[in-house]
Write a protein that holds these residues in place. Structure first.
Motif, PDB file in Angstrom:
ATOM      1  N   MET A  15       0.213  15.570   7.725  1.00  0.00           N
ATOM      2  CA  MET A  15       1.439  14.809   7.527  1.00  0.00           C
ATOM      3  C   MET A  15       2.567  15.361   8.393  1.00  0.00           C
ATOM      4  N   ALA A  16       2.626  16.700   8.512  1.00  0.00           N
ATOM      5  CA  ALA A  16       3.677  17.324   9.314  1.00  0.00           C
ATOM      6  C   ALA A  16       3.574  16.848  10.765  1.00  0.00           C
ATOM      7  N   ASP A  17       2.337  16.729  11.267  1.00  0.00           N
ATOM      8  CA  ASP A  17       2.145  16.269  12.643  1.00  0.00           C
ATOM      9  C   ASP A  17       2.652  14.834  12.814  1.00  0.00           C
ATOM     10  N   VAL A  18       2.319  13.967  11.822  1.00  0.00           N
ATOM     11  CA  VAL A  18       2.760  12.568  11.894  1.00  0.00           C
ATOM     12  C   VAL A  18       4.287  12.518  11.897  1.00  0.00           C
ATOM     13  N   PHE A  19       4.889  13.334  11.006  1.00  0.00           N
ATOM     14  CA  PHE A  19       6.347  13.333  10.882  1.00  0.00           C
ATOM     15  C   PHE A  19       7.016  13.766  12.188  1.00  0.00           C
ATOM     16  N   LEU A  20       6.532  14.871  12.755  1.00  0.00           N
ATOM     17  CA  LEU A  20       7.154  15.393  13.975  1.00  0.00           C
ATOM     18  C   LEU A  20       7.040  14.381  15.125  1.00  0.00           C
ATOM     19  N   GLU A  21       5.905  13.705  15.163  1.00  0.00           N
ATOM     20  CA  GLU A  21       5.692  12.690  16.202  1.00  0.00           C
ATOM     21  C   GLU A  21       6.712  11.556  16.047  1.00  0.00           C
ATOM     22  N   LYS A  22       6.887  11.098  14.808  1.00  0.00           N
ATOM     23  CA  LYS A  22       7.819   9.988  14.546  1.00  0.00           C
ATOM     24  C   LYS A  22       9.253  10.394  14.870  1.00  0.00           C
ATOM     25  N   LYS A  23       9.577  11.639  14.458  1.00  0.00           N
ATOM     26  CA  LYS A  23      10.948  12.109  14.650  1.00  0.00           C
ATOM     27  C   LYS A  23      11.250  12.224  16.152  1.00  0.00           C
ATOM     28  N   GLY A  45      -2.980   1.026   3.213  1.00  0.00           N
ATOM     29  CA  GLY A  45      -1.714   0.342   2.918  1.00  0.00           C
ATOM     30  C   GLY A  45      -0.552   1.319   2.893  1.00  0.00           C
ATOM     31  N   VAL A  46      -0.754   2.447   2.221  1.00  0.00           N
ATOM     32  CA  VAL A  46       0.322   3.432   2.128  1.00  0.00           C
ATOM     33  C   VAL A  46       0.571   4.072   3.494  1.00  0.00           C
ATOM     34  N   CYS A  47      -0.521   4.447   4.186  1.00  0.00           N
ATOM     35  CA  CYS A  47      -0.357   5.124   5.484  1.00  0.00           C
ATOM     36  C   CYS A  47       0.352   4.195   6.475  1.00  0.00           C
ATOM     37  N   SER A  97      -4.132   4.712   9.635  1.00  0.00           N
ATOM     38  CA  SER A  97      -5.233   5.594   9.207  1.00  0.00           C
ATOM     39  C   SER A  97      -6.585   4.887   9.379  1.00  0.00           C
ATOM     40  N   ASP A  98      -6.614   3.578   9.166  1.00  0.00           N
ATOM     41  CA  ASP A  98      -7.803   2.763   9.381  1.00  0.00           C
ATOM     42  C   ASP A  98      -9.065   3.343   8.746  1.00  0.00           C
ATOM     43  N   THR A  99      -8.940   3.817   7.526  1.00  0.00           N
ATOM     44  CA  THR A  99     -10.112   4.404   6.862  1.00  0.00           C
ATOM     45  C   THR A  99     -11.115   3.337   6.453  1.00  0.00           C
ATOM     46  N   LEU A 100     -10.672   2.069   6.388  1.00  0.00           N
ATOM     47  CA  LEU A 100     -11.615   1.000   6.047  1.00  0.00           C
ATOM     48  C   LEU A 100     -12.661   0.817   7.141  1.00  0.00           C
ATOM     49  N   SER A 101     -12.280   1.207   8.365  1.00  0.00           N
ATOM     50  CA  SER A 101     -13.254   1.094   9.455  1.00  0.00           C
ATOM     51  C   SER A 101     -14.013   2.399   9.662  1.00  0.00           C
ATOM     52  N   ALA A 102     -13.607   3.451   8.956  1.00  0.00           N
ATOM     53  CA  ALA A 102     -14.249   4.757   9.169  1.00  0.00           C
ATOM     54  C   ALA A 102     -15.617   4.785   8.491  1.00  0.00           C
ATOM     55  N   ALA A 103     -16.395   5.800   8.862  1.00  0.00           N
ATOM     56  CA  ALA A 103     -17.739   5.924   8.293  1.00  0.00           C
ATOM     57  C   ALA A 103     -17.662   6.068   6.781  1.00  0.00           C
ATOM     58  N   LEU A 163       7.599  -6.018   5.557  1.00  0.00           N
ATOM     59  CA  LEU A 163       6.418  -5.149   5.655  1.00  0.00           C
ATOM     60  C   LEU A 163       5.108  -5.843   5.295  1.00  0.00           C
ATOM     61  N   LEU A 164       5.197  -7.028   4.681  1.00  0.00           N
ATOM     62  CA  LEU A 164       3.955  -7.665   4.218  1.00  0.00           C
ATOM     63  C   LEU A 164       2.963  -7.899   5.362  1.00  0.00           C
ATOM     64  N   SER A 165       3.494  -8.268   6.545  1.00  0.00           N
ATOM     65  CA  SER A 165       2.575  -8.586   7.644  1.00  0.00           C
ATOM     66  C   SER A 165       1.710  -7.373   8.012  1.00  0.00           C
ATOM     67  N   ILE A 166       2.201  -6.171   7.673  1.00  0.00           N
ATOM     68  CA  ILE A 166       1.409  -4.958   7.956  1.00  0.00           C
ATOM     69  C   ILE A 166       0.198  -4.896   7.021  1.00  0.00           C
ATOM     70  N   LEU A 167       0.366  -5.458   5.811  1.00  0.00           N
ATOM     71  CA  LEU A 167      -0.735  -5.379   4.843  1.00  0.00           C
ATOM     72  C   LEU A 167      -1.791  -6.462   5.056  1.00  0.00           C
ATOM     73  N   HIS A 168      -1.411  -7.579   5.723  1.00  0.00           N
ATOM     74  CA  HIS A 168      -2.368  -8.676   5.916  1.00  0.00           C
ATOM     75  C   HIS A 168      -3.680  -8.209   6.537  1.00  0.00           C
ATOM     76  N   PRO A 169      -3.647  -7.542   7.711  1.00  0.00           N
ATOM     77  CA  PRO A 169      -4.942  -7.164   8.310  1.00  0.00           C
ATOM     78  C   PRO A 169      -5.717  -6.165   7.461  1.00  0.00           C
ATOM     79  N   ILE A 170      -5.009  -5.377   6.643  1.00  0.00           N
ATOM     80  CA  ILE A 170      -5.715  -4.356   5.852  1.00  0.00           C
ATOM     81  C   ILE A 170      -6.549  -5.022   4.755  1.00  0.00           C
ATOM     82  N   SER A 171      -5.929  -5.970   4.022  1.00  0.00           N
ATOM     83  CA  SER A 171      -6.708  -6.631   2.958  1.00  0.00           C
ATOM     84  C   SER A 171      -7.808  -7.497   3.563  1.00  0.00           C
ATOM     85  N   ASP A 172      -7.535  -8.036   4.730  1.00  0.00           N
ATOM     86  CA  ASP A 172      -8.551  -8.836   5.407  1.00  0.00           C
ATOM     87  C   ASP A 172      -9.754  -7.953   5.764  1.00  0.00           C
ATOM     88  N   ARG A 173      -9.454  -6.751   6.246  1.00  0.00           N
ATOM     89  CA  ARG A 173     -10.528  -5.808   6.615  1.00  0.00           C
ATOM     90  C   ARG A 173     -11.325  -5.393   5.371  1.00  0.00           C
TER      91      ARG A 173
END
Ligand code: HEM
Length: 568
Positions: free
Chosen positions: A236-244, A165-167, A175-181, A124-134
């Motif tokens: 969260m329910a929407d995300v879950f149903l989509e994944k399922k 990171g958690v999302c 979630s990309d909140t680092l790029s959000a307003a 999972l670490l590779s998922i965190l690389h772009p986040i800390s970079d951002r």
């Protein structure tokens, strides 16, 4: 009922402690008002077990290693989480780990423990690389182009980094909140949940009454009115149903097909969790409500805790410029070697390299030891019991005691903070932040009696023993924590399930930040002589930042300067 409760308040605990204070509310609020200093002072003055007074009777305040072992491992069934805590968690988060007890909790942990294994973290670490970079790029973009200092309030950005990171890592949701307003309502709302829950503590008893007398539909409605609508639940329910739905659309796997379990298509803990659930037996399988509950809980449990640890680490590095320089130099050296070999770019250290950098490890461990994100945890005794102490504590009569009788229904506070600063266990300098104390530590296996009952795979056990230092151990007695003998992530079956993820996320973010920025404290101090945020209730922390590379600190001359601590 209130009168009966007041009259039957547990009392007679044979321990010394501070005066009762207010006749109704007692002195327990001083723990929160007095902050870190008061919480540590109580333990240093009265010992590893002290008596406090709360509105509902006497409270035992515990930081002794043997007593804590009994509370979180051996007699964990006697020291339960308060019913009100479980009940209100259920109402807010649903059927996740922090809302369940007994067999249901055991079943959930059994399925979820392997999901948080070291091998899954590695993937999972590779998922965190772009986040800390951002995160680093966002902060850099706020600095003047001429390389001069600027004061930036970094806390909201650290919080967004933890949220992304958690999302992304846990839920697989970008979630990309680092790029959000800057004033985006979603991250702002989530950031306010922790402090809000703290403020709503006083109305929590209402939850108990409503839960008892109303159907869950009406309980939800009433609580939305008196507290706050928990709108992220619907999201969260929407995300879950989509994944399922996405998972169901694929072919059903053979339950013994390990290739399916290990497949690289798993890009988040949620994917791993859903797959583990599909291949589990009918009796162990979690329901949709339980899976959704885990998602709610993990975003909540992993957000403010990680943000606070990250903010504190950056704050301490800003305070200790020598340590900051040493850390930068350690990361730069290893990055240089890997870059020369053509392996990585600077923001993408592989998992095993990142996790084994000694000084980075010391910085993270020392910060988590001295400033645990959750400093106090509450428990209630389900029956009368005796708590044995490793170090005798002061008794009511002025003598010392090694066994404390605790009545049924008594409230007990696990002082993670005081345990992590216990001078007998950590040394006379236990209150000092010294990352280098972890550098000289050697291996120490947990004693037989204090083996933590937490399921680990073989690799986890090996890495735990590699990183288990002799710190926090005395005469083969250690604190029963899952992480390096400290209580930060608790121990036993209710210990933090996400501690490896948190450690990885912290190391990744800190390593990326110090390579791109230099942090120092703002010059302005508050009335107590502290910089803003230098208290337990930190809400805003601002640092002066300048971009490290713009100041030429990547060349060899300044390396030497930084490493000797002359910088800044
Ligand atoms: C520095 C970061 C963190 C700290 C200091 C921390 C600390 C803790 C502590 C002390 C507990 C025990 C709570 C109790 O007994 O009531 C706990 C439980 C928990 N934590 Fe963490 N945590 C951190 C990060 C995370 C992350 C990133 C996740 C996400 C996966 C997470 C998920 C959980 C869950 C689900 C529980 C409940 C476990 C159970 O009851 O079985 N935590 N954490």
């Amino acid at each position: 009922k209130v009168l009966v409760l007041l009259l039957r308040r547990p009392h007679g605990i044979d321990l010394d402690g501070p005066n009762r204070g207010n006749w109704l509310t007692g002195n327990v609020a001083s723990l929160f008002e007095g902050g870190v200093d008061y919480c540590v002072h109580i333990a240093e003055k009265y010992g590893g077990a002290a008596r406090l007074h709360g509105p509902l009777g006497e409270i035992v305040y515990v930081s002794d290693p043997r007593a804590l072992y009994h509370m979180v491992v051996k007699d964990q069934h006697i020291f339960e989480e308060p019913g009100l805590f479980i009940m209100s968690n259920k109402l807010v988060f649903g059927e996740g780990l922090i809302s369940t007890v007994g067999e249901q909790h055991r079943r959930q942990r059994k399925l979820l423990n392997p999901v948080f294994s070291t091998s899954n973290m590695r993937r999972l670490l590779s998922i965190l690389h772009p986040i800390s970079d951002r995160l680093a790029s966002t902060l850099v973009s706020k600095l003047p182009a001429d390389g001069s200092h600027k004061e930036i309030d970094v806390l909201p950005w650290l919080s967004r980094c933890a949220l992304d990171g958690v999302c992304q890592g846990i839920l697989g949701y970008p979630s990309d909140t680092l790029s959000a307003a800057e004033n985006d309502p979603y991250p702002e709302a989530l950031r306010r949940i922790g402090p809000l829950i703290g403020k709503l503590m006083k109305v929590r008893p209402i939850a108990m009454i409503i839960m008892q007398y109303c159907s869950s539909y009406w309980a939800r409605k009433v609580l939305d009115l008196v507290t706050v609508p928990w709108f992220p639940t619907q999201f969260m329910a929407d995300v879950f149903l989509e994944k399922k739905a996405a998972m169901q659309a694929k072919e059903m796997p053979d339950p013994v097909d390990t290739a399916y379990r290990e497949s690289d298509s798993m890009t988040s803990m949620m994917d791993i969790m859903l797959k583990a659930n599909i291949v589990s037996s009918n009796t162990e399988r979690l329901t949709d409500d339980e899976l959704l509950g885990q998602m709610n809980v993990m975003v909540f449990a992993g957000l403010d805790t990680t943000t606070s640890a990250l903010a504190r680490s950056i704050y301490l590095l800003a305070q200790h410029s020598g340590a900051q320089a040493r850390l930068r130099s350690e990361i730069r050296d290893v990055t240089k070697i890997l870059e020369e070999d053509g392996h990585v770019s600077s923001a993408e250290l592989p998992y095993d390299v990142l996790m084994s950098l000694p000084f980075l490890d010391g910085v993270v461990k020392e910060t988590l030891r001295l400033y645990p994100s959750l400093p106090l945890m509450g428990r209630v005794t389900s029956k009368a019991t005796t708590l044995p102490l490793q170090f005798p504590a002061r008794s009511r009569s002025g003598g010392y005691t090694s066994n404390v009788a605790i009545p049924e229904g008594a409230f007990a506070i696990i002082s993670i903070l005081a345990a992590n600063r216990h001078q007998e266990m950590w040394g006379a300098d236990a209150n000092e932040w010294r990352p280098e104390r972890w550098l000289s530590s050697t291996l120490a296996a947990p004693s037989q009696t204090q083996e933590v009952s937490c399921s680990m795979d073989r690799e986890d056990a090996a890495s735990a023993s590699r990183s288990a230092p002799v710190l926090g151990v005395k005469d083969s007695v250690r604190f029963p924590g899952v992480y390096s003998n400290m209580m930060t992530f608790l121990g036993g079956s209710r210990s933090c399930i996400g501690f490896k993820f948190a450690e990885m996320e912290l190391k990744q973010a800190i390593a990326t930040l110090v390579m791109r920025l230099h942090f120092s404290l703002p010059t302005e101090r508050n009335a107590h002589g502290h910089c803003e945020g230098d208290s337990m209730e930190a809400t805003r922390i601002s640092y002066s930042c300048r971009e490290a590379t713009r100041w030429g600190w990547c060349n060899a001359t300044s390396t030497a300067k930084c490493a000797t601590g002359e910088e800044g």
